[in-house]
Design a protein around this motif. Structure first.
Motif, mmCIF file in Angstrom:
data_model
loop_
_atom_site.group_PDB
_atom_site.id
_atom_site.type_symbol
_atom_site.label_atom_id
_atom_site.label_comp_id
_atom_site.label_asym_id
_atom_site.label_seq_id
_atom_site.Cartn_x
_atom_site.Cartn_y
_atom_site.Cartn_z
ATOM 1 N N MET C 181 0.824 -1.205 0.000
ATOM 2 C CA MET C 181 0.000 0.000 0.000
ATOM 3 C C MET C 181 0.861 1.259 0.000
ATOM 4 O O MET C 181 0.508 2.261 -0.626
ATOM 5 C CB MET C 181 -0.943 0.004 1.217
ATOM 6 C CG MET C 181 -2.058 -1.029 1.123
ATOM 7 S SD MET C 181 -3.128 -1.016 2.590
ATOM 8 C CE MET C 181 -3.946 0.578 2.389
ATOM 9 N N THR C 185 -1.056 4.651 -3.997
ATOM 10 C CA THR C 185 -1.436 6.050 -4.183
ATOM 11 C C THR C 185 -1.248 6.837 -2.882
ATOM 12 O O THR C 185 -1.078 6.264 -1.808
ATOM 13 C CB THR C 185 -2.915 6.153 -4.593
ATOM 14 O OG1 THR C 185 -3.712 5.639 -3.517
ATOM 15 C CG2 THR C 185 -3.204 5.336 -5.836
ATOM 16 N N GLN C 188 -3.679 5.819 -0.353
ATOM 17 C CA GLN C 188 -3.344 4.568 0.340
ATOM 18 C C GLN C 188 -2.299 4.803 1.433
ATOM 19 O O GLN C 188 -2.385 4.237 2.518
ATOM 20 C CB GLN C 188 -2.841 3.526 -0.656
ATOM 21 C CG GLN C 188 -3.948 2.992 -1.559
ATOM 22 C CD GLN C 188 -3.415 1.878 -2.461
ATOM 23 O OE1 GLN C 188 -2.623 2.120 -3.351
ATOM 24 N NE2 GLN C 188 -3.849 0.662 -2.192
ATOM 25 N N MET C 191 -3.911 6.269 4.313
ATOM 26 C CA MET C 191 -4.704 5.260 5.006
ATOM 27 C C MET C 191 -3.816 4.429 5.945
ATOM 28 O O MET C 191 -4.199 4.122 7.077
ATOM 29 C CB MET C 191 -5.354 4.350 3.955
ATOM 30 C CG MET C 191 -6.570 3.601 4.441
ATOM 31 S SD MET C 191 -7.073 2.284 3.288
ATOM 32 C CE MET C 191 -7.724 3.234 1.956
ATOM 33 N N HIS D 258 -10.579 3.058 -4.813
ATOM 34 C CA HIS D 258 -9.161 3.207 -5.166
ATOM 35 C C HIS D 258 -8.871 2.543 -6.503
ATOM 36 O O HIS D 258 -8.175 1.533 -6.556
ATOM 37 C CB HIS D 258 -8.288 2.593 -4.065
ATOM 38 C CG HIS D 258 -8.518 3.211 -2.725
ATOM 39 N ND1 HIS D 258 -7.867 4.356 -2.324
ATOM 40 C CD2 HIS D 258 -9.363 2.891 -1.714
ATOM 41 C CE1 HIS D 258 -8.288 4.691 -1.108
ATOM 42 N NE2 HIS D 258 -9.200 3.822 -0.720
ATOM 43 N N GLU D 260 -6.931 3.094 -8.688
ATOM 44 C CA GLU D 260 -5.519 3.015 -9.051
ATOM 45 C C GLU D 260 -4.694 2.447 -7.895
ATOM 46 O O GLU D 260 -3.471 2.624 -7.846
ATOM 47 C CB GLU D 260 -5.003 4.395 -9.472
ATOM 48 C CG GLU D 260 -5.850 4.962 -10.615
ATOM 49 C CD GLU D 260 -5.367 6.311 -11.108
ATOM 50 O OE1 GLU D 260 -4.178 6.412 -11.466
ATOM 51 O OE2 GLU D 260 -6.178 7.252 -11.132
ATOM 52 N N ARG D 262 -2.869 -0.163 -5.213
ATOM 53 C CA ARG D 262 -2.048 -1.385 -5.175
ATOM 54 C C ARG D 262 -2.343 -2.092 -3.864
ATOM 55 O O ARG D 262 -2.278 -1.473 -2.802
ATOM 56 C CB ARG D 262 -0.565 -1.001 -5.139
ATOM 57 C CG ARG D 262 0.177 -1.135 -6.407
ATOM 58 C CD ARG D 262 1.583 -0.563 -6.276
ATOM 59 N NE ARG D 262 1.836 0.363 -7.362
ATOM 60 C CZ ARG D 262 2.160 -0.034 -8.597
ATOM 61 N NH1 ARG D 262 2.313 -1.313 -8.869
ATOM 62 N NH2 ARG D 262 2.339 0.857 -9.555
ATOM 63 N N TRP D 263 -2.603 -3.380 -3.923
ATOM 64 C CA TRP D 263 -2.957 -4.124 -2.704
ATOM 65 C C TRP D 263 -2.113 -5.382 -2.563
ATOM 66 O O TRP D 263 -1.734 -5.977 -3.510
ATOM 67 C CB TRP D 263 -4.437 -4.508 -2.712
ATOM 68 C CG TRP D 263 -5.329 -3.334 -2.898
ATOM 69 C CD1 TRP D 263 -5.930 -2.958 -4.058
ATOM 70 C CD2 TRP D 263 -5.716 -2.362 -1.912
ATOM 71 N NE1 TRP D 263 -6.680 -1.814 -3.856
ATOM 72 C CE2 TRP D 263 -6.561 -1.432 -2.551
ATOM 73 C CE3 TRP D 263 -5.433 -2.199 -0.555
ATOM 74 C CZ2 TRP D 263 -7.123 -0.341 -1.875
ATOM 75 C CZ3 TRP D 263 -5.993 -1.124 0.108
ATOM 76 C CH2 TRP D 263 -6.823 -0.204 -0.532
#
Lengths: 324, 263, 324, 263
Positions: C181, C185, C188, C191, D258, D260, D262-263
């Protein structure tokens, strides 16, 4: 909105003559007036079914209040579903003038002994359905209901006047939502078209079976409960709707739809009547769900209604004591 | 302007989130009259939320979430549908699950008694928009409070079952009471600037109203302690209960699927 | 994971001497061995509390299975929560060797007479929390639990060996989610930081109160149930975690955090112990919710457990009949 | 390739949606063993879904939803999280609410008995990926079917209450049975091309399995009629129940916030 009743007997008494005279001069029958038992039963069933339809009809649209994609639309939708609860209230009140209580009628609904409009057994699957229900379903309901404003039973006719006014407001709002969405993104236009594809035929079914398969129409017309045949109303709806669809830019999913110069009306195809009968028989996509929802809400609310009753009793008793 | 905007978001989010909860009663209430009443309250709060979010956006456009260039989504909807939980500022009382009708009644009573006193003072805000929102809201909230107060007494004095449920609802809701009167820095700054109201200042009046309702119901204050936050922070700081993220997931689902949509 | 027990009495019997000798040479006590009643009670409470923590711990992360933002992460999270159920199973089994059943212990949990780890009374508010719980909460749990692999009671120690192996796998997965994460972005990254801000202090509290406020530590250490003090473990966790936070690129929310060259350790601030006591007392953000969830699930499942029991009884009776 | 892709989506969506439903049992099951068992089944189905969605994307990239340029979201996740209801192709049996444990057991029994027979034939698919997915799935589905079948009998023969609930579950689930064997155009085309299986062809075998379970349970087939679709169309055409859109709203909420990410 089909009606079933006993075979009509020949007028025998002065009361019955008076009743028919009132109907003949298009006056209203009022709660205090004498009326044939079959007329009363027919009316109770029709008004109750209409009330139930308003209440069950809260569900398919209500499912989207929580997901309305703008605050303005959320307010419009919430107010509309609230209006439906209000229509239910007027109509149950009209039925109560015929000697049945709201609680009795609700029990008949949740135990499956009274019906509601089959259109609400179709699911709402996108926010466009909120618009389509307004445009097509409310539109069809208005075609059905405007004549009922002149129906012979006074409380029902007066409730219908108020309801029709609000319904046409809802219809315009639904159309306006679709028009806005059609000016939006491609995905939104596709959503509107997909919704119209699903709701077109069920909307046509709202006028009931074809006249030649509608045994009770003649009697209901004679009593002034019904004033137009199913096919007449269906044609009126199609003629009204096709130009609106064109203005909107959506395609109605009927290859047989065409302007008939001679008749000055649109020709159109037949809905799948087998599906209508399956839905009426309880096997539509949402019958079980709608009834389970209403039953749960009604049963879960029992303790509140009991508390209100107990409180009112106690208050009354205390007031009487004070007065004594 | 950032203070004014955040303060408007706080009051706006309270209304938005509770409106979302109460709208869930529509077609689920004990009878048609309550379907209609809950919808009325939800509509009033939604109206307040719209005015407050619009005021927040006007006061500080920097707090409005950005969307793809050319998106037609208006500011009030950007704020409502494109913020995540940590940016949402409502008190936790507004977001908790409704439980049963008794718990819903207690929540509305507590919320509207509190908000009514806030708005009563907010009428004198130096911000003309806030003052106008408050003036309109006072009438609405008086109705909400009286509706809930009436049911509070009916349930308390109705049947044994309704009284049992009301007491349970009271115990479930009451731990969120203290948060209503804990002044947040933004609220303090807004009050000092003469645009907002310090909630600590209305506590005594709210207590008087609640005591009256409890008295009429023949009930004591519940013997429960306040629900703690996380490191002293709670809803006003964007530190919510788990219920809010699910509420937002549902509420925002359609709008977020169409960030360039017209509705 | 605090332990409370009766004051320890002076060894009197040969059995008791044997028990202490076993502990002294760091051998395991086994279910068939004699043990002091206070030791048994302490262990039941500790093992049960640990089992309850695994089961309650399913909730905060389980809430996000349905919303996992990628299918890979959904599988990882679902498997992790499933592992927690598995850990609960081993631990209840270990407790059963001490003569208490899973059903009894669950009743003690849902009626509030036994506790679980307070960390699970904090809410999960974003998907980053799944990563943070893996990294910080599982990390702290491992620091607490690795010593327990050498705990004096055999079944508990062996369960812990298996559990610790899986926990460190979970910890790496959590850290890996956060690392991914942080490469995503801005939203993220924000977060992740917001999540770490919330979980840092509660993680430090997982080691229990400071040693000078932890009255039972001495006895538990003498019994070999506990092998390090709260503050020792807390320091170990901080020293391990700070470099990981730097590698990740997140800021730990403690202005007092600084490397102490002399001690060769990090200095750090004190958590808000009042908050810990409030959470332990039942007033944390999620205590009521967690217990209500577990109680509901347990009560709602009663008819299924009863059916399984009735069916097993019947099967047994039928088999016995056949055998006769 | 469009046929193969859509066919893979159908089988993949069945697994994805039911996996989502079953995962909801985790921490809600009657006992820990069932928490674990439901999670196992959900994990197996999720694994099947991932392989099938990836195969769909490879077969016809045109069916994969577009995201902002440069988005790192992989194809399987684009398909899972960025399609709306009308593009999702699962049978309605997979999406309906679980109701209680008895209803969940009946649903898993029906679903896995059906899917096991489909996969048994799919092992001979000309598409090597599908054949491999099926071969792996056969073992998994056998376990799922046997797990559900065992509980089916236990509940039927346990207590009066469990039998009552099982019968109610059977009546709630059975109306979605016919849809399983109604051949969709895409399924017919896939079968004719030798890559897919016509579900009508496995009906007799599934019936035999169900009759055996009913026999062991001492139950008759429920006397209920099939639930109609909308103008003859149902799940395979993207015409679902109302439950699906709420399921998707929750499932897709974080991913959609989200696009865009990334996970």
């Amino acid at each position: 909105m089909s009606v079933t009743a006993e075979p009509q007997s020949v007028p025998e008494s002065a009361l019955e003559e008076q009743f028919h005279a009132t109907i003949a001069r298009k006056d209203r029958i009022e709660p205090r007036d004498w009326m044939p038992e079959a007329y009363r039963r027919t009316l109770v069933r029709q008004v109750a079914q209409h009330a139930h339809s308003e209440i069950i009809g809260m569900q398919p649209e209500g499912a989207w209040i929580g997901r309305a994609p703008s605050l303005r639309r959320k307010a419009i939708l919430l107010a509309k579903v609230q209006d439906e609860a209000g229509h239910g209230l007027y109509l149950y009140s009209a039925a109560e003038t015929l000697g049945v209580s709201r609680a009795e009628l609700t029990e008949l609904l949740v135990t499956g002994r009274q019906k509601y409009s089959s259109i609400f057994n179709y699911p709402t699957l996108s926010y466009a359905d909120v618009g389509t229900i307004g445009w097509l379903v409310d539109g069809a309901a208005i075609c059905n209901q405007v004549p009922l404003c002149r129906t012979s039973y006074g409380p029902y006719g007066r409730a219908m006047i108020r309801i029709c006014k609000e319904e046409s407001f809802h219809q315009r709002q639904g159309y306006e939502l679709l028009r806005t969405m059609m000016r939006g993104t491609d995905a939104q236009r596709a959503m509107v078209q997909e919704s119209v594809d699903r709701f077109w035929w069920p909307s046509l079914m709202m006028f009931g079976p074809p006249d030649d398969a509608s045994p009770h129409t003649a009697r209901s017309m004679a009593w002034g409960v019904k004033t137009h045949t199913n096919d007449e109303l269906r044609q009126r709806f199609v003629d009204m709707t096709v130009p609106q669809a064109e203005a909107l830019g959506v395609t109605l999913p009927d290859p047989d739809l065409a302007w008939n110069e001679q008749r000055g009306s649109y020709d159109f195809g037949q809905p799948d009547w087998d599906e209508l009968w399956a839905v009426v028989a309880g096997d539509g996509p949402c019958n079980a769900q709608r009834l389970a929802h209403r039953t749960r809400a009604w049963r879960e609310g029992a303790w509140v209604r009991e508390a209100a009753l107990a409180y009112a009793e106690r208050e009354r008793a205390e007031h009487e004591e004070e007065a004594a | 302007p950032a203070t004014l905007a955040t303060y408007c978001l706080m009051l706006g989010d309270d209304a938005l989130v509770l409106s979302q909860r109460l709208a869930q009663w529509c077609s689920n209430a004990p009878d048609l009259e309550e379907d209609i009443a809950f919808a009325n309250i939800a509509l009033d709060l939604l109206g307040q939320a719209r005015l407050l979010l619009a005021r927040a956006a006007a006061a500080d456009p920097g707090q409005v979430p950005a969307l793809p260039a050319g998106s037609p989504v208006p500011d009030e909807d950007r704020l409502a549908f494109f913020r995540d939980g940590p940016q949402v500022r409502n008190v936790r009382l507004a977001e908790i699950d409704d439980g049963d009708f008794a718990q819903a009644v207690v929540r509305v009573l507590l919320f509207s008694a509190w908000r009514l006193e806030l708005f009563t003072d907010l009428v004198r805000s130096r911000d003309a928009v806030l003052a106008a929102v408050a003036a309109k809201g006072v009438k609405e909230l008086t109705y909400h409070r009286d509706f809930a107060g009436r049911w509070f007494v009916v349930l308390a004095r109705g049947t044994a079952e309704s009284r049992r449920r009301l007491v349970a609802g009271l115990e479930a809701v009451w731990p969120y009471r203290d948060e209503l009167f804990a002044t947040h820095g933004v609220e303090r700054a807004a009050a000092q600037a003469g645009v907002g109201v310090d909630p600590a200042g209305v506590e005594a009046r709210v207590e008087a109203v609640l005591d009256q309702a409890l008295g009429a119901a023949g009930l004591e204050r519940p013997d429960v302690r306040p629900r703690s936050g996380v490191q002293g922070k709670a809803g006003r700081d964007g530190r919510h209960t788990e219920a809010l993220s699910l509420l937002l997931a549902e509420m925002q689902s359609v709008a977020r699927a169409h960030p360039e949509g017209r509705w």
